[in-house]
Design an enzyme around this catalytic site. Structure first.
Site, PDB file in Angstrom:
ATOM      1  N   ASP A  30       0.853  -1.183   0.000  1.00 20.80           N
ATOM      2  CA  ASP A  30       0.000   0.000   0.000  1.00 20.80           C
ATOM      3  C   ASP A  30       0.894   1.240   0.000  1.00 20.80           C
ATOM      4  O   ASP A  30       1.970   1.247   0.623  1.00 20.80           O
ATOM      5  CB  ASP A  30      -0.903  -0.011   1.239  1.00 20.80           C
ATOM      6  CG  ASP A  30      -1.903   1.128   1.239  1.00 20.80           C
ATOM      7  OD1 ASP A  30      -2.984   0.944   0.662  1.00 20.80           O
ATOM      8  OD2 ASP A  30      -1.576   2.195   1.804  1.00 20.80           O
ATOM      9  N   ILE A  31       0.474   2.275  -0.724  1.00 24.12           N
ATOM     10  CA  ILE A  31       1.248   3.516  -0.780  1.00 24.12           C
ATOM     11  C   ILE A  31       1.024   4.317   0.512  1.00 24.12           C
ATOM     12  O   ILE A  31      -0.125   4.536   0.922  1.00 24.12           O
ATOM     13  CB  ILE A  31       0.841   4.358  -1.998  1.00 24.12           C
ATOM     14  CG1 ILE A  31       1.000   3.531  -3.279  1.00 24.12           C
ATOM     15  CG2 ILE A  31       1.680   5.641  -2.077  1.00 24.12           C
ATOM     16  CD1 ILE A  31       0.454   4.214  -4.514  1.00 24.12           C
ATOM     17  N   ASN A  64      -2.441  12.885  -3.687  1.00 30.61           N
ATOM     18  CA  ASN A  64      -3.564  13.377  -4.477  1.00 30.61           C
ATOM     19  C   ASN A  64      -3.922  14.812  -4.113  1.00 30.61           C
ATOM     20  O   ASN A  64      -4.193  15.656  -4.986  1.00 30.61           O
ATOM     21  CB  ASN A  64      -4.788  12.468  -4.296  1.00 30.61           C
ATOM     22  CG  ASN A  64      -4.696  11.188  -5.096  1.00 30.61           C
ATOM     23  OD1 ASN A  64      -4.111  11.161  -6.174  1.00 30.61           O
ATOM     24  ND2 ASN A  64      -5.269  10.124  -4.569  1.00 30.61           N
ATOM     25  N   ASP A  68      -2.550   9.220 -10.333  1.00 33.02           N
ATOM     26  CA  ASP A  68      -2.665   8.131 -11.313  1.00 33.02           C
ATOM     27  C   ASP A  68      -1.307   7.790 -11.916  1.00 33.02           C
ATOM     28  O   ASP A  68      -0.981   6.616 -12.133  1.00 33.02           O
ATOM     29  CB  ASP A  68      -3.643   8.524 -12.421  1.00 33.02           C
ATOM     30  CG  ASP A  68      -5.088   8.570 -11.938  1.00 33.02           C
ATOM     31  OD1 ASP A  68      -5.355   8.059 -10.832  1.00 33.02           O
ATOM     32  OD2 ASP A  68      -5.931   9.126 -12.667  1.00 33.02           O
ATOM     33  N   GLU A 128      -5.112   2.297  -3.825  1.00 31.28           N
ATOM     34  CA  GLU A 128      -3.647   2.292  -3.871  1.00 31.28           C
ATOM     35  C   GLU A 128      -3.068   0.992  -3.314  1.00 31.28           C
ATOM     36  O   GLU A 128      -1.894   0.928  -2.950  1.00 31.28           O
ATOM     37  CB  GLU A 128      -3.082   3.490  -3.099  1.00 31.28           C
ATOM     38  CG  GLU A 128      -3.303   3.443  -1.592  1.00 31.28           C
ATOM     39  CD  GLU A 128      -4.614   4.074  -1.152  1.00 31.28           C
ATOM     40  OE1 GLU A 128      -4.704   4.495   0.008  1.00 31.28           O
ATOM     41  OE2 GLU A 128      -5.546   4.141  -1.978  1.00 31.28           O
TER      42      GLU A 128
END
Length: 369
Positions: free
Chosen positions: A242-243, A250, A259, A286
């Site tokens: 996971d980021i 964002n 994106d 994500e």
């Protein structure tokens, strides 16, 4: 269309063989109809025996060839194709020569009528059956009709009948051409439909943004991999990544920049986990998952660390801006047993991801018993 014909020629050859099967038996039956009911065989035994043995022999050889190819040869070769062509052409030529001899004999009006009817019927059926290969249909047309046409024109000078046979031969050539076009049009449409179906199936299994597999595909692949690992007693490794603070990416740079970062992450995943059997998928948002079958000791953890370091070093450029973000990963491994469920492996990997997040992020957490 030429390329398509070449690509699907095995299918076409198989169609031709199936279409010609009935004709193999038709020759023998038609020959018996010509030779025996009116007693022609007994009036001309030597010639009748010759043609009876020739027609029967070539038909038996063709049946043997079809049987051998259907049982022992999965893909046709040039030799198989040539043998099929020769069998069709030789059978047609033998019948054409017999027809020519009968048609110019004095008397024998009943036999001539039966021969003419049988020849026209065989020609019609053969030209239609062989229409997928227009050359074969035309050659068959010539070999089965034109010996009689030539004999009638030169020996008996029966020009009305010659004219009718020439018109019939021309008509059958036209019909063969038309059926050939219809056959290939239908086959092209079928092939294009299959290609479109495969494309749609592929799209339904892919994530549109990253080009990775989607969750739907992963769930199916995970189920199959679990069954294989259970059957073969092999280790199955699952990685969830996971980021870190992706919402901030964002918010700070915009969703288009986010994106682009997701695409970069997907590309990096496929560069690290690059075995053909490794399943890399976007699980949602994500979050990404990697499924590794039969991984060696420590391989899943080693690759996870490599991926984490590469992402930490990555600088994603988007519209003159530089985007940086780290990732956290949870790793779980298991050799499936009859009393375990694959959901438990997924839950353990997810728990390790949560642990990595709680421990400060930008790290790999590994499940241990």
């Amino acid at each position: 269309m030429a390329n398509l014909k070449q690509d699907i020629s095995p299918r076409v050859l198989d169609d031709l063989k199936k279409r010609s099967l009935a004709g193999v038996f038709t020759y023998t039956i038609a020959l018996c109809v010509v030779l025996f009911p009116d007693g022609y065989y007994y009036r001309n035994p030597q010639m009748s025996n010759w043609f009876l043995w020739l027609i029967t022999g070539i038909c038996v050889l063709r049946l043997i060839q079809l049987f051998i190819e259907s049982k022992f040869i999965s893909r046709p070769t040039r030799l198989n194709t040539c043998l099929f062509w020769v069998g069709v052409v030789v059978t047609g030529l033998i019948w054409g020569v017999l027809s020519a001899i009968v048609m110019v004999q004095p008397g024998e009006e009943n036999v001539k009528l039966m021969m003419l009817v049988c020849t026209i019927g065989i020609c019609s059926g053969g030209c239609s059956a062989f229409s997928p290969d227009l050359r074969l249909a035309l050659v068959f047309n010539v070999f089965i009709l034109w010996p009689s046409i030539f004999a009638l024109a030169t020996v008996t000078e029966n020009f009305p009948l010659v004219s009718l046979l020439v018109m019939f031969s021309t008509y059958m050539a036209f019909m063969s051409s038309r059926q050939n076009t219809e056959y290939w049009t239908a086959l092209n449409n079928e092939t294009l439909l299959k290609e479109k179906t495969r494309d749609l199936e592929k799209l339904s299994n892919m994530d549109g943004l990253t080009g990775l597999y989607n969750r739907r595909f992963f769930d199916t692949a995970f189920k199959l991999a679990w069954q294989r690992a259970l059957r073969n007693r092999q280790r199955l490794s699952l990685i969830i990544c996971d980021i870190d603070y992706f919402k901030q990416v964002n918010d700070a740079h915009g969703h288009q920049a986010g994106d682009e970062f997701l695409r970069t992450m997907a590309h990096t995943l496929t560069q690290v986990f690059k075995r053909q059997t490794d399943i890399v998928a976007r699980y949602g948002g994500e979050e990404f998952v990697v499924l590794i079958e039969d991984a060696g000791d420590g391989r899943a953890v080693e690759l996870s660390e490599r991926f984490r370091r590469q992402m930490a070093d990555n600088r994603v450029r988007f519209e003159a801006r530089t985007i940086r973000a780290t990732v956290s990963l949870g790793v779980a491994e298991e050799v499936p047993a009859a009393d375990t469920q694959r959901e438990s492996l997924l839950a353990r990997a997810d728990a390790m991801l949560y642990k990595a997040k709680q421990s400060g992020r930008n790290r790999v957490a590994v499940y241990t018993d």
